[in-house]
Design an enzyme around this catalytic site. Structure first.
Site, PDB file in Angstrom:
ATOM      1  N   ASN A 130     -48.770  31.086   7.350  1.00 56.87           N
ATOM      2  CA  ASN A 130     -48.735  31.541   8.746  1.00 56.87           C
ATOM      3  C   ASN A 130     -49.856  32.538   9.034  1.00 56.87           C
ATOM      4  O   ASN A 130     -50.693  32.833   8.184  1.00 56.87           O
ATOM      5  CB  ASN A 130     -47.361  32.129   9.090  1.00 56.87           C
ATOM      6  CG  ASN A 130     -47.061  33.414   8.330  1.00 56.87           C
ATOM      7  OD1 ASN A 130     -47.891  33.950   7.608  1.00 56.87           O
ATOM      8  ND2 ASN A 130     -45.849  33.916   8.484  1.00 56.87           N
ATOM      9  N   MET A 132     -49.442  35.674   9.651  1.00 57.98           N
ATOM     10  CA  MET A 132     -49.124  36.962   9.011  1.00 57.98           C
ATOM     11  C   MET A 132     -48.695  38.080   9.949  1.00 57.98           C
ATOM     12  O   MET A 132     -48.607  39.237   9.530  1.00 57.98           O
ATOM     13  CB  MET A 132     -50.316  37.438   8.152  1.00 57.98           C
ATOM     14  CG  MET A 132     -50.658  36.505   7.019  1.00 57.98           C
ATOM     15  SD  MET A 132     -52.293  36.800   6.280  1.00 57.98           S
ATOM     16  CE  MET A 132     -53.384  36.154   7.564  1.00 57.98           C
ATOM     17  N   VAL A 261     -35.400  18.081  -3.563  1.00 57.33           N
ATOM     18  CA  VAL A 261     -33.953  17.885  -3.544  1.00 57.33           C
ATOM     19  C   VAL A 261     -33.638  16.778  -2.541  1.00 57.33           C
ATOM     20  O   VAL A 261     -34.053  16.839  -1.374  1.00 57.33           O
ATOM     21  CB  VAL A 261     -33.221  19.186  -3.171  1.00 57.33           C
ATOM     22  CG1 VAL A 261     -31.721  18.937  -3.017  1.00 57.33           C
ATOM     23  CG2 VAL A 261     -33.474  20.248  -4.234  1.00 57.33           C
ATOM     24  N   HIS A 514     -42.514  28.244  15.682  1.00 58.97           N
ATOM     25  CA  HIS A 514     -41.416  29.123  15.274  1.00 58.97           C
ATOM     26  C   HIS A 514     -40.093  28.349  15.392  1.00 58.97           C
ATOM     27  O   HIS A 514     -39.171  28.779  16.070  1.00 58.97           O
ATOM     28  CB  HIS A 514     -41.391  30.386  16.127  1.00 58.97           C
ATOM     29  CG  HIS A 514     -42.626  31.209  16.017  1.00 58.97           C
ATOM     30  ND1 HIS A 514     -43.116  31.966  17.068  1.00 58.97           N
ATOM     31  CD2 HIS A 514     -43.493  31.387  14.992  1.00 58.97           C
ATOM     32  CE1 HIS A 514     -44.222  32.583  16.669  1.00 58.97           C
ATOM     33  NE2 HIS A 514     -44.469  32.244  15.422  1.00 58.97           N
TER      34      HIS A 514
END
Length: 583
Positions: A130, A132, A261, A514
């Site tokens: 990102n 930051m 996973v 976001h």
């Protein structure tokens, strides 16, 4: 310069970074690969080493006799993640999930009418990729969460200690903030990246009525300033660096990398018992004796839950997946909605000294504003970068923002020899809701991502209002003295009539990146982040946010991880063992 040559240069640099990766220049920073056997057992399995997962794994492994397995689909962050100025080059690379949204006619000025859903696929997750900015949101955000889920422990006064716990604010910044609202002993390094270039711009914002506040992460939610960044000592402070790097010698913290996973396993009592994963093209089963904690992010967490039978009944039945718990997983996805605003400013400086690569790449101002000046929370955010050379803007436009070539070329051609003020005006609380659906039942296939930007007319109206409010800064003395000019790309085809600003925001809408709310508290998980309808399964990441905060989501997700770790310790009566911390 044209868009084609810009992209070719970016791809050439990315190839260079791939070659550097073979040297493993940053390998010493990260935990060794865990060696596991099929059928192995751990007390806790944490799926995803992002902002939430790194925190939970760290805090649970503070207890010496608790074994934690942290599973990450990607590998180690490369050097371009560690050096702050190089983050642009990680997009569309092996450390990005490289997801795109379903094509959307409302995004017609983005390449292929899709949103590139940039997410970090490495230790640290998106905190490793990102921009930051360290922003927490405001008290209204968390008081609203507490009201939605009827749990006062999520009120601002009760989550603030968790923000403080994580933070290690640089001592040089302490005099600019309310010291009682910031931490100096946490693992997450935070600092201001000061630049003299911002001073005239801050004065301009002040002149048109905005407060200059250096404490907007505390008790002053509205105001403009140079922001705090997750940068310390010239290094990006990702969740992996902050919460894993210094603790890689813990014998009870096991980190498995490059392992995907594929399913959460349940017994006949709907208790989560472990996970299936793919490691080196081999399917393996790993067991959890206490809990499985899903921290795969707002896109991958709902995908994994649905692949495991936890999600909307009709959708799962359509995919021939046995329903374990019928929940609105993947629904009501939220994101901030940005609009690009670009101004020509003063004359560009020739032969400018190269920027320090260990700092934020460009001078930056972060501001929060409300139309109603008595309001105690903002309506919109502005993130303004000051660019000396128009050649530095092109990579942002054609690569990071992914706007169509003709838009970016228009910007370039009309910039002349002027400095540029590049602003993303962000609508903090939009009405629109997106969703995540399964595309296939193969965990390797990306899910269907529907952001649904601009599907609510009220959002378009508000974007118009906020852009016009922001543009009041052009009435300041400084903007007039440099003869500032708003650049409007011809390719937008916006004619000067009563619908001009509606046309403008529709043309230059940009995702906020976001993403949140896809496993929201009160709908998919309870206020202690336990998944409804099953046992021993919890979600700890931005997907649990019941409403998107008025902030970049990294710091709030780290807070969620801190709070979740304490709740887990409490429920398993592990706090009694807290004095048995390893080194």
């Amino acid at each position: 310069m044209n868009t084609t040559s810009t992209l070719n240069e970016i791809h050439r640099l990315q190839t260079g970074f791939q070659i550097l990766a073979a040297l493993q220049l940053t390998g010493y920073l990260w935990p060794q690969e865990a060696v596991i056997q099929d059928g192995a057992k751990y007390d806790f399995i944490v799926v995803g080493a992002g902002s939430g997962g790194c925190v939970v794994a760290n805090r649970l492994s503070e207890i010496k006799n608790i074994n934690v397995l942290l599973i990450e689909a990607g590998g180690d962050p490369p050097i371009e993640s560690v050096i702050p100025s190089l983050n642009l080059f990680m997009k569309v690379s092996k450390v990005d999930w490289n997801y795109t949204s379903v094509p959307d006619v409302m995004m017609k000025y983005m390449k292929n009418q899709v949103v590139q859903v940039t997410r970090g696929k490495m230790l640290g997750g998106t905190s490793s990729i990102n921009f930051m900015a360290y922003t927490r949101g405001n008290s209204q955000d968390y008081d609203t969460w507490a009201k939605i889920i009827n749990d006062t422990t999520w009120k601002w006064e009760n989550v603030l200690p968790y923000f403080i716990k994580s933070e290690r604010l640089d001592e040089s910044d302490l005099n600019c903030v309310n010291k009682e609202l910031h931490g100096t002993e946490g693992y997450l390094g935070v600092s201001t990246q000061h630049s003299d270039a911002t001073s005239e711009y801050l004065k301009a914002f002040s002149e048109v009525g905005h407060d200059i506040e250096y404490g907007i992460n505390g008790d002053k939610p509205v105001g403009f300033s140079e922001p705090l960044f997750t940068i310390a000592n010239g290094i990006r402070q990702s969740a992996a660096l902050a919460f894993l790097s210094k603790f890689q010698d813990r014998a009870n913290l096991h980190v498995l990398k490059n392992a995907l996973v594929t399913k959460i396993l349940f017994d006949d009592n709907k208790c989560a018992t472990g996970v299936e994963l793919i490691l080196n093209d081999r399917l393996m089963t790993i067991r959890a004796t206490k809990e499985v904690i899903v921290s795969a992010g707002a896109i991958n967490s709902p995908q994994l839950l649905m692949l495991s039978g936890v999600g909307p009944r009709q959708h799962l039945k359509h995919k021939n997946i046995k329903v374990t718990s019928d929940l609105p997983v993947g629904q009501k996805m939220q994101d901030h909605i940005n609009v690009l605003v670009l101004h020509k400013m003063g004359k560009a400086t020739l032969n400018k000294k190269p920027a320090d690569p260990l700092k934020s790449p460009l001078p930056l101002i972060l501001g929060y504003a409300a139309l109603n000046k008595t309001q105690k929370y903002p309506d919109y955010e502005i993130m303004t970068l000051i660019i000396n050379d128009k050649n530095d803007f092109m990579p942002f436009c054609v690569f990071f923002l992914s706007l169509k070539d003709e838009i970016c070329q228009d910007y370039y051609d009309h910039s002349g020899d002027r400095q540029l003020m590049y602003t993303l005006m962000s609508y903090l609380y939009p009405k629109a809701r997106g969703q995540i659906l399964l595309n296939t039942t193969n965990a390797r296939d990306q899910p269907l991502i529907y952001p649904n930007y601009l599907t609510e007319e009220k959002d378009i109206e508000n974007l118009e209002k906020y852009v016009k409010d922001y543009l009041k800064v052009t009435n300041s003395s400084f903007f007039k003295s440099v003869n500032s000019e708003l650049i409007i790309p011809r390719a937008c085809n916006c004619v000067p009539d009563q619908n001009f600003w509606k046309c403008y925001v529709k043309c230059l809408v940009i995702p906020g990146y976001h993403f949140s709310g896809t496993c929201a508290m009160g709908e998919v998980v309870d206020s202690r982040l336990r998944v409804y309808g099953v046992k021993k399964l919890r979600v700890v990441d931005a997907s649990v946010m019941p409403r998107i905060p008025g902030a970049h989501t990294n710091a709030p997700t780290i807070m969620i991880g801190e709070k979740a770790a304490d709740m887990i310790k409490d429920e398993h009566e592990l706090l009694l063992l807290q004095n048995l911390k390893p080194n």
